[in-house]
Structure formats: structure tokens, C-alpha cells
Design a protein around this motif. Structure first.
Motif, mmCIF file in Angstrom:
data_model
loop_
_atom_site.group_PDB
_atom_site.id
_atom_site.type_symbol
_atom_site.label_atom_id
_atom_site.label_comp_id
_atom_site.label_asym_id
_atom_site.label_seq_id
_atom_site.Cartn_x
_atom_site.Cartn_y
_atom_site.Cartn_z
ATOM 1 N N ILE A 276 0.812 -1.224 0.000
ATOM 2 C CA ILE A 276 0.000 0.000 0.000
ATOM 3 C C ILE A 276 0.845 1.273 0.000
ATOM 4 O O ILE A 276 0.316 2.360 0.159
ATOM 5 N N ARG A 277 2.169 1.156 -0.207
ATOM 6 C CA ARG A 277 2.952 2.391 -0.348
ATOM 7 C C ARG A 277 2.930 2.856 -1.808
ATOM 8 O O ARG A 277 2.453 3.915 -2.126
ATOM 9 N N ASP A 292 -9.823 -3.154 -7.855
ATOM 10 C CA ASP A 292 -10.583 -4.254 -7.242
ATOM 11 C C ASP A 292 -9.740 -5.520 -7.080
ATOM 12 O O ASP A 292 -9.980 -6.312 -6.166
ATOM 13 N N VAL A 293 -8.780 -5.713 -7.973
ATOM 14 C CA VAL A 293 -8.019 -6.962 -7.956
ATOM 15 C C VAL A 293 -7.074 -7.058 -6.750
ATOM 16 O O VAL A 293 -6.566 -8.130 -6.434
ATOM 17 N N ILE A 294 -6.886 -5.937 -6.037
ATOM 18 C CA ILE A 294 -6.067 -5.992 -4.806
ATOM 19 C C ILE A 294 -6.927 -5.844 -3.549
ATOM 20 O O ILE A 294 -6.416 -5.912 -2.439
ATOM 21 N N ALA A 295 -8.241 -5.610 -3.726
ATOM 22 C CA ALA A 295 -9.085 -5.334 -2.549
ATOM 23 C C ALA A 295 -9.002 -6.455 -1.501
ATOM 24 O O ALA A 295 -8.772 -6.181 -0.317
ATOM 25 N N PRO A 296 -9.143 -7.734 -1.908
ATOM 26 C CA PRO A 296 -9.033 -8.784 -0.886
ATOM 27 C C PRO A 296 -7.623 -8.884 -0.298
ATOM 28 O O PRO A 296 -7.455 -9.267 0.856
ATOM 29 N N THR A 297 -6.602 -8.518 -1.093
ATOM 30 C CA THR A 297 -5.220 -8.566 -0.589
ATOM 31 C C THR A 297 -5.041 -7.557 0.539
ATOM 32 O O THR A 297 -4.454 -7.860 1.571
ATOM 33 N N ILE A 298 -5.559 -6.340 0.339
ATOM 34 C CA ILE A 298 -5.363 -5.299 1.358
ATOM 35 C C ILE A 298 -6.580 -5.191 2.286
ATOM 36 O O ILE A 298 -6.634 -4.319 3.147
ATOM 37 N N GLN A 299 -7.568 -6.076 2.068
ATOM 38 C CA GLN A 299 -8.731 -6.190 2.962
ATOM 39 C C GLN A 299 -9.543 -4.902 3.072
ATOM 40 O O GLN A 299 -9.862 -4.433 4.170
ATOM 41 N N ILE A 300 -9.861 -4.336 1.921
ATOM 42 C CA ILE A 300 -10.747 -3.175 1.898
ATOM 43 C C ILE A 300 -11.681 -3.362 0.703
ATOM 44 O O ILE A 300 -11.300 -3.998 -0.273
ATOM 45 N N GLY A 301 -12.910 -2.848 0.772
ATOM 46 C CA GLY A 301 -13.920 -3.135 -0.254
ATOM 47 C C GLY A 301 -13.525 -2.711 -1.662
ATOM 48 O O GLY A 301 -12.686 -1.832 -1.852
ATOM 49 N N GLY A 304 -14.399 2.125 -6.881
ATOM 50 C CA GLY A 304 -13.722 2.914 -7.903
ATOM 51 C C GLY A 304 -12.902 4.049 -7.318
ATOM 52 O O GLY A 304 -11.828 4.384 -7.819
ATOM 53 N N VAL A 305 -13.407 4.620 -6.231
ATOM 54 C CA VAL A 305 -12.689 5.751 -5.641
ATOM 55 C C VAL A 305 -11.314 5.299 -5.128
ATOM 56 O O VAL A 305 -10.327 6.044 -5.210
ATOM 57 N N LEU A 306 -11.236 4.063 -4.656
ATOM 58 C CA LEU A 306 -9.939 3.545 -4.193
ATOM 59 C C LEU A 306 -9.011 3.326 -5.388
ATOM 60 O O LEU A 306 -7.828 3.682 -5.354
ATOM 61 N N ALA A 307 -9.574 2.738 -6.455
ATOM 62 C CA ALA A 307 -8.773 2.506 -7.667
ATOM 63 C C ALA A 307 -8.227 3.837 -8.186
ATOM 64 O O ALA A 307 -7.082 3.932 -8.638
ATOM 65 N N HIS A 308 -9.052 4.876 -8.096
ATOM 66 C CA HIS A 308 -8.663 6.204 -8.593
ATOM 67 C C HIS A 308 -7.438 6.742 -7.826
ATOM 68 O O HIS A 308 -6.432 7.133 -8.425
ATOM 69 N N PHE A 309 -7.515 6.727 -6.490
ATOM 70 C CA PHE A 309 -6.385 7.264 -5.714
ATOM 71 C C PHE A 309 -5.143 6.376 -5.855
ATOM 72 O O PHE A 309 -4.012 6.860 -5.836
ATOM 73 N N GLN A 310 -5.363 5.070 -6.005
ATOM 74 C CA GLN A 310 -4.212 4.166 -6.203
ATOM 75 C C GLN A 310 -3.557 4.449 -7.558
ATOM 76 O O GLN A 310 -2.326 4.421 -7.690
ATOM 77 N N ASP A 350 -12.188 7.558 6.344
ATOM 78 C CA ASP A 350 -10.738 7.586 6.531
ATOM 79 C C ASP A 350 -10.298 6.129 6.688
ATOM 80 O O ASP A 350 -10.702 5.452 7.633
ATOM 81 N N LEU A 351 -9.474 5.657 5.737
ATOM 82 C CA LEU A 351 -9.113 4.236 5.707
ATOM 83 C C LEU A 351 -7.772 3.949 6.368
ATOM 84 O O LEU A 351 -7.360 2.787 6.441
ATOM 85 N N ALA A 352 -7.069 4.996 6.812
ATOM 86 C CA ALA A 352 -5.673 4.821 7.237
ATOM 87 C C ALA A 352 -5.548 3.758 8.328
ATOM 88 O O ALA A 352 -4.707 2.855 8.232
ATOM 89 N N GLY A 353 -6.383 3.846 9.362
ATOM 90 C CA GLY A 353 -6.304 2.879 10.465
ATOM 91 C C GLY A 353 -6.572 1.466 9.971
ATOM 92 O O GLY A 353 -5.807 0.535 10.227
ATOM 93 N N LYS A 354 -7.645 1.304 9.210
ATOM 94 C CA LYS A 354 -8.047 -0.030 8.738
ATOM 95 C C LYS A 354 -6.970 -0.644 7.829
ATOM 96 O O LYS A 354 -6.720 -1.849 7.864
ATOM 97 N N LEU A 355 -6.317 0.202 7.014
ATOM 98 C CA LEU A 355 -5.331 -0.324 6.071
ATOM 99 C C LEU A 355 -3.993 -0.667 6.723
ATOM 100 O O LEU A 355 -3.239 -1.486 6.212
ATOM 101 N N THR A 356 -3.702 0.001 7.838
ATOM 102 C CA THR A 356 -2.354 -0.154 8.388
ATOM 103 C C THR A 356 -2.297 -0.923 9.706
ATOM 104 O O THR A 356 -1.224 -1.358 10.116
#
Ligand SMILES: Cc1cc2nc3c(=O)[nH]c(=O)nc-3n(C[C@H](O)[C@H](O)[C@H](O)COP(=O)(O)OP(=O)(O)OC[C@H]3O[C@@H](n4cnc5c(N)ncnc54)[C@H](O)[C@@H]3O)c2cc1C
Length: 393
Positions: A276-277, A292-301, A304-310, A350-356
């Protein structure tokens, strides 16, 4: 002296949210550099998928929410309608059904493989998870005269976790406008223990109230494991059955074969390996995976908004290496508009806590609305998304 300068080759798999935004950012950041970008998509389209729900209600047409990737072709961009069948990361080659493509950098954003055939009895169900299915659902909804509507999912991972509840609210509104709401029972059956639980109490509580107010029923802790197509009954994962006259079930969302079958690309969870860096593959620095193809890897739903920032982060990492462009850190937030009928709600997480931190169960989410302004903002975002990739072409 003759300098043998080769353009940098960037290959992008998928022209959806992650691939499309990566392309638009790279085009901008590398406008003065010698690069060749190839974007490969099996459908040959970019769809604004959040508007599939409006296709299903007959409120939008396919051409309003979709663009043909051939419009992306120019002197530096080649758009290819083809299916990726394998990636040879050691030799930097992507193989498709029709050819092979050498790369210096590879961005993979193919989303999940949506496979209705792995749900027994799926032919009796509808879906809003592809354009073709949404159009089929449109006809079923239009001809629906009353009865039980069941909305559910068949796998834990599916695109856009709020969709079952969003669809329930939209159908409630649609049937009210058709004056048949009193003849329709709408039920959402879902593996979580309460509506929108995955977003924590900030969304779950107001959503539960909204669903109660709109008379939408819930069966929680359950998902559909198969369907008795003849008797129109969903068989839930605990063996109970739920009858329906119209059902909308998220078909199985599975990792794409070219990732699932590749030890170099697959994470222990079976989906694409990443971090996630900067979203590089742990073994091959020139391979990136997002969306979406990494969502289960990083355990977040899957959203599209996530794909956009990634995509912002990945394209800046590549542009940094090629042209010294500033690296853009991953913005660990999600904003989302959920349509509820003529209105919508705006949610911010805010996903920071959940992701890290594995101990954090839910992202920190809040929502405002219900308000017609947010339904309007949903349409604005559709225009903005497509034009940021396709411009006025
Ligand atoms: C009904 C619905 C409502 C939604 N609402 C929202 C919302 O309100 N907010 C939100 O943030 N998200 C929403 N989403 C989710 C969002 O659309 C996805 O999370 C987002 O599109 C993921 O981007 P991606 O690039 O990972 O995958 P996609 O956008 O799905 O793009 C993947 C592309 O790769 C192509 N592809 C796949 N496999 C191959 C292959 N082997 N070879 C070549 N090409 C391939 C596909 O054809 C596809 O075009 C919604 C989704 C749906 C279905």
C-alpha cells in the motif's frame, strides 16, 4: 555518435477506473517524454460502473455511461481490445489472445473475474454488476407487477459493498413512483450482521434507520450459496431457502485467471500481490497492481474511488522514475455518493487505520444527506470521470 534511445514502454491491463485514470495521469505527467503506452481491455470499453444501477431503472442509456477505447489512440497511446491470458514478469511480456506486448512498466487493474456460472441456478437471478446484466434487469424491473424482491450476494467480495442496499432504496423509490410499492416486499440478505456493517457505526446506524423507514427488510449473516431456478428459491449458506419473484444477486467475483495461476503475481489470499505504499509487486518492481483486484489482498472493499487514488500514486511512481516527477503518496480516504432515489447520501471514510493496523476492524466513516444535491453530484462525477480519461473526444 548515434544514440540508440528507446521509448519507455508502459502497458496497462484494464481500461476501467484504475487503468483509465492511470492512463490519463501518465499522459499528463509524461507529456514531454518519449513513452509508448498500451492499454488493453477485453471489452474494449470504459464504463462508469456506478451508473449501472440507473441503467437497470431505465434512467440512463449505455452510450451515456460508456466510451470506446479506440478513442484513446494517438501518437503515444495504443488501445487494444483483447484479453490478457498471461504475464511473464521475469521477461516483461504480457500475452493476450491475439499477441504479446513487451513492457518496461506494467500496471494491472483488471478488476475481478465475474463468473455467474459458478453460482448454481444463476439463470433465475438478475445482476447489476455488469452492463449486459443491468440491461437485462431493466426489462425485468419494467415488467414487474409485484411480489418478493430479494437482493443478495454470493461471495464476500463483490464490486461496491453498498450496492445491495443502494439498489433496495432505488427500487423502493421506483415502485413508489409506479404506485405498486404496497404490492412489493423488498428484502436484502447479506453476510454482515447489520446493514453496511463494514463501514462501522458512522454509516451502519443511519443506513439501518433509512432502510427501516423505507420498509426494506433484512436477513443478516447470510449469503446465497445456490438457486433453485425452477422453484425460484435462493438457498442460503445455512440451508434456509428464500422465495422470490425477482432476485438480484451479485454473481461470484473471482481473481482473474492470469493472476490466480501465476505464482509471481498472486498474493497468499489468491488475488494480486501488492503493497500500500506504491502498489509494486513484492518481487518485480516494474509490476504494479491496483483497484478491485487488490481489494481482498489489502482487505478493503472493491470501490472505484480507491482505484482512482491508487492510480494517482502508481502513475506518479512511474513518472518519478522516468522524468523525476514528484511521487504522490497514497491518499487513504474514500468518498462515495449512494443514490437513494431522487436523492443521495454522501459518505466519507478515513481508511488509514483499517489499512495499516490489523486490529482496526472498520474504517472511520461519516455520512451526510439524504439530499437531492448528492444525486445531482453523482451525475456530475460520471461526466467528470469519463472526460478525465477521454477529454472531449
Ligand atoms: C453497480 C455498481 C455500482 C458501483 N458504485 C460505485 C460507487 O458508487 N463508488 C465507487 O467508488 N465504486 C463503485 N463501484 C465499483 C467501481 O466501479 C469499481 O470498484 C471500479 O470500477 C474498479 O476499478 P478497476 O480498475 O479495479 O476495475 P474495472 O473498472 O472493473 O476495470 C477493469 C477492466 O479490466 C478489463 N479486464 C478484465 N480482465 C481482463 C483481461 N484478462 N484482459 C483484458 N482486460 C481485462 C475489464 O474489461 C474492465 O474494463 C460500483 C460498481 C458497480 C458494479
Amino acid at each position: 555518435m548515434i544514440m540508440n534511445h528507446m521509448p519507455k514502454k508502459i502497458v496497462i491491463i484494464g481500461a476501467g477506473a484504475g487503468g483509465g485514470i492511470s492512463l490519463s495521469q501518465l499522459r499528463r505527467a509524461l507529456s514531454n517524454e518519449d513513452v509508448e503506452i498500451t492499454i488493453i481491455d477485453q471489452t474494449g470499453r470504459t464504463d462508469f460502473q456506478p451508473s449501472y444501477v440507473f441503467l437497470a431503472l431505465g434512467e440512463k442509456k449505455p452510450e451515456e455511461i460508456s466510451r470506446d477505447i479506440s478513442q484513446l489512440n494517438d501518437s503515444r497511446v495504443r488501445a487494444v481490445k483483447d484479453t490478457v491470458i498471461s504475464v511473464d514478469a521475469a521477461n516483461r511480456v504480457v500475452k493476450t489472445s491475439g499477441g504479446s506486448y513487451q513492457y518496461d512498466y506494467l500496471i494491472m487493474s483488471p478488476g475481478p473475474s465475474i463468473d455467474p456460472s459458478s453460482l448454481k441456478g444463476h439463470e433465475a437471478t438478475h445482476s447489476v454488476w455488469t452492463m449486459e446484466d443491468s440491461l437485462r434487469l431493466r426489462d425485468a424491473v419494467k415488467n414487474f407487477k409485484g411480489g418478493n424482491v430479494l437482493i443478495s450476494v454470493s461471495t464476500q467480495w463483490y464490486k461496491c459493498p453498498p450496492v445491495p442496499w443502494e439498489m433496495a432504496l432505488l427500487l423502493d423509490d421506483y415502485f413508489r413512483r409506479k404506485n405498486i410499492r404496497d404490492k412489493v416486499k423488498i428484502t436484502v440478505a447479506h453476510p454482515v450482521s447489520r446493514p453496511m456493517e463494514m463501514y462501522g457505526p458512522g454509516l451502519s446506524e443511519p443506513f439501518s434507520k433509512m432502510l427501516d423507514d423505507r420498509n426494506i427488510e433484512g436477513i443478516y449473516g447470510r449469503r446465497v450459496s445456490s438457486v433453485d431456478a425452477e422453484k425460484k428459491r435462493a438457498i442460503m449458506d445455512n440451508g434456509e431457502t428464500v422465495g422470490f419473484d425477482l432476485s438480484i444477486v451479485a454473481p461470484p467475483h473471482l481473481p482473474p485467471d492470469f493472476i490466480k495461476n501465476n505464482d509471481d503475481l498472486r498474493s497468499p489470499r489468491g488475488w494480486a500481490a501488492t503493497n500500500i505504499r506504491d502498489f509494486r509487486n513484492p518481487k518485480y518492481e516494474d509490476v504494479f497492481a491496483i483497484g478491485d483486484v487488490i481489494a481482498p489482498t489489502i482487505q478493503i472493499g472493491m470501490a472505484g474511488v480507491l482505484a482512482h487514488f491508487q492510480a494517482d500514486t502508481v502513475s506518479s511512481a512511474i513518472a518519478e522514475e522516468i522524468a523525476g516527477y514528484p511521487f504522490m503518496e497514497y491518499n487513504k480516504v474514500a468518498v462515495c455518493i449512494i443514490a437513494t432515489g431522487g436523492s443521495g447520501v454522501f459518505s466519507y471514510c478515513d481508511l488509514a487505520g483499517k489499512l495499516t493496523d490489523p486490529k482496526v476492524k472498520f474504517p472511520e466513516c461519516r455520512m451526510i444527506g439524504n439530499d437531492p444535491l448528492f444525486r445531482f453530484a453523482h451525475d456530475l462525477y460520471e461526466v467528470n470521470f469519463l472526460s478525465s480519461i477521454y477529454g472531449s473526444r
